[in-house]
Write a protein that holds these residues in place. Sequence first.
Motif, mmCIF file in Angstrom:
data_model
loop_
_atom_site.group_PDB
_atom_site.id
_atom_site.type_symbol
_atom_site.label_atom_id
_atom_site.label_comp_id
_atom_site.label_asym_id
_atom_site.label_seq_id
_atom_site.Cartn_x
_atom_site.Cartn_y
_atom_site.Cartn_z
ATOM 1 N N GLU A 38 0.802 -1.224 0.000
ATOM 2 C CA GLU A 38 0.000 0.000 0.000
ATOM 3 C C GLU A 38 0.835 1.273 0.000
ATOM 4 O OE1 GLU A 38 -3.253 -0.084 -0.486
ATOM 5 O OE2 GLU A 38 -3.215 -2.268 -0.480
ATOM 6 N N PHE A 39 2.076 1.186 0.430
ATOM 7 C CA PHE A 39 2.979 2.334 0.435
ATOM 8 C C PHE A 39 4.287 1.917 -0.230
ATOM 9 C CE2 PHE A 39 0.225 2.865 4.145
ATOM 10 C CZ PHE A 39 -0.277 4.138 3.903
ATOM 11 N N PRO A 40 4.220 1.582 -1.522
ATOM 12 C CA PRO A 40 5.422 1.085 -2.197
ATOM 13 C C PRO A 40 6.566 2.099 -2.086
ATOM 14 C CG PRO A 40 3.610 1.408 -3.768
ATOM 15 C CD PRO A 40 3.099 1.739 -2.414
ATOM 16 N N GLY A 41 7.699 1.597 -1.765
ATOM 17 C CA GLY A 41 8.870 2.451 -1.654
ATOM 18 C C GLY A 41 9.084 3.049 -0.277
ATOM 19 N N PHE A 42 8.064 3.019 0.590
ATOM 20 C CA PHE A 42 8.214 3.643 1.908
ATOM 21 C C PHE A 42 9.359 3.003 2.683
ATOM 22 C CE2 PHE A 42 7.383 3.813 6.469
ATOM 23 C CZ PHE A 42 7.300 5.182 6.667
ATOM 24 N N PHE A 73 -4.941 3.155 12.307
ATOM 25 C CA PHE A 73 -5.450 4.457 11.902
ATOM 26 C C PHE A 73 -4.502 5.569 12.348
ATOM 27 C CE2 PHE A 73 -8.099 8.235 11.987
ATOM 28 C CZ PHE A 73 -8.672 8.168 10.734
ATOM 29 N N SER A 74 -3.877 5.408 13.509
ATOM 30 C CA SER A 74 -2.881 6.385 13.971
ATOM 31 C C SER A 74 -1.709 6.458 12.997
ATOM 32 C CB SER A 74 -2.364 6.016 15.360
ATOM 33 O OG SER A 74 -3.390 6.105 16.301
ATOM 34 N N GLY A 78 -0.710 9.744 10.942
ATOM 35 C CA GLY A 78 0.649 10.291 11.019
ATOM 36 C C GLY A 78 1.289 10.444 9.654
ATOM 37 N N LEU A 79 1.123 9.443 8.800
ATOM 38 C CA LEU A 79 1.676 9.527 7.448
ATOM 39 C C LEU A 79 0.994 10.635 6.645
ATOM 40 C CD1 LEU A 79 2.015 5.736 6.558
ATOM 41 C CD2 LEU A 79 3.874 7.356 7.014
ATOM 42 N N THR A 80 -0.315 10.775 6.839
ATOM 43 C CA THR A 80 -1.063 11.813 6.134
ATOM 44 C C THR A 80 -0.621 13.205 6.581
ATOM 45 O OG1 THR A 80 -2.944 10.304 5.921
ATOM 46 C CG2 THR A 80 -3.382 12.648 5.567
ATOM 47 N N ILE A 81 -0.404 13.364 7.874
ATOM 48 C CA ILE A 81 0.070 14.654 8.402
ATOM 49 C C ILE A 81 1.454 14.975 7.838
ATOM 50 C CG2 ILE A 81 0.864 15.820 10.504
ATOM 51 C CD1 ILE A 81 -1.488 14.312 11.940
ATOM 52 N N ALA A 82 2.338 13.984 7.803
ATOM 53 C CA ALA A 82 3.686 14.206 7.272
ATOM 54 C C ALA A 82 3.630 14.586 5.788
ATOM 55 C CB ALA A 82 4.545 12.954 7.466
ATOM 56 N N CYS A 83 2.767 13.917 5.036
ATOM 57 C CA CYS A 83 2.611 14.244 3.616
ATOM 58 C C CYS A 83 2.050 15.652 3.443
ATOM 59 C CB CYS A 83 1.706 13.226 2.922
ATOM 60 S SG CYS A 83 2.474 11.617 2.718
ATOM 61 N N ASN A 84 1.090 16.018 4.281
ATOM 62 C CA ASN A 84 0.522 17.362 4.202
ATOM 63 C C ASN A 84 1.577 18.415 4.531
ATOM 64 O OD1 ASN A 84 -1.842 19.257 4.049
ATOM 65 N ND2 ASN A 84 -1.140 19.648 6.130
#
Length: 97
Positions: A38-42, A73-74, A78-84
């Motif tokens: 779901e997060f290729p390359g992460f 979900f946390s 967290g990943l969404t916040i970092a991307c934003n």
Amino acid sequence: MPSQMEHAMETMMFTFHKFAGDKGFLTKDDLRVLMEKEFPGFLENQKDPLALDKIMKDLDQCRDGKVGFQSFFSLIAGLTIACNDYFVVHMKQKGKK
């Protein structure tokens, strides 16, 4: 017809259960597969080879080797916040040019 936000919520729930299976939680191996698919390359882009171990430790609050939906979900939050944050900085830099 669901809204975009409702569809996003549904996608997160279905994704969790796809990888958790009938047991209802993610193991470290489940989490690794989820991250790879779901997060290729992460994980590949992590400088720390123990990144997954650290993520699992942060998410496994009960120290039982299980990651429930709330912890999952946390991680997503967290990943969404970092991307934003990255997006906002990038947009500000783009605007200065």
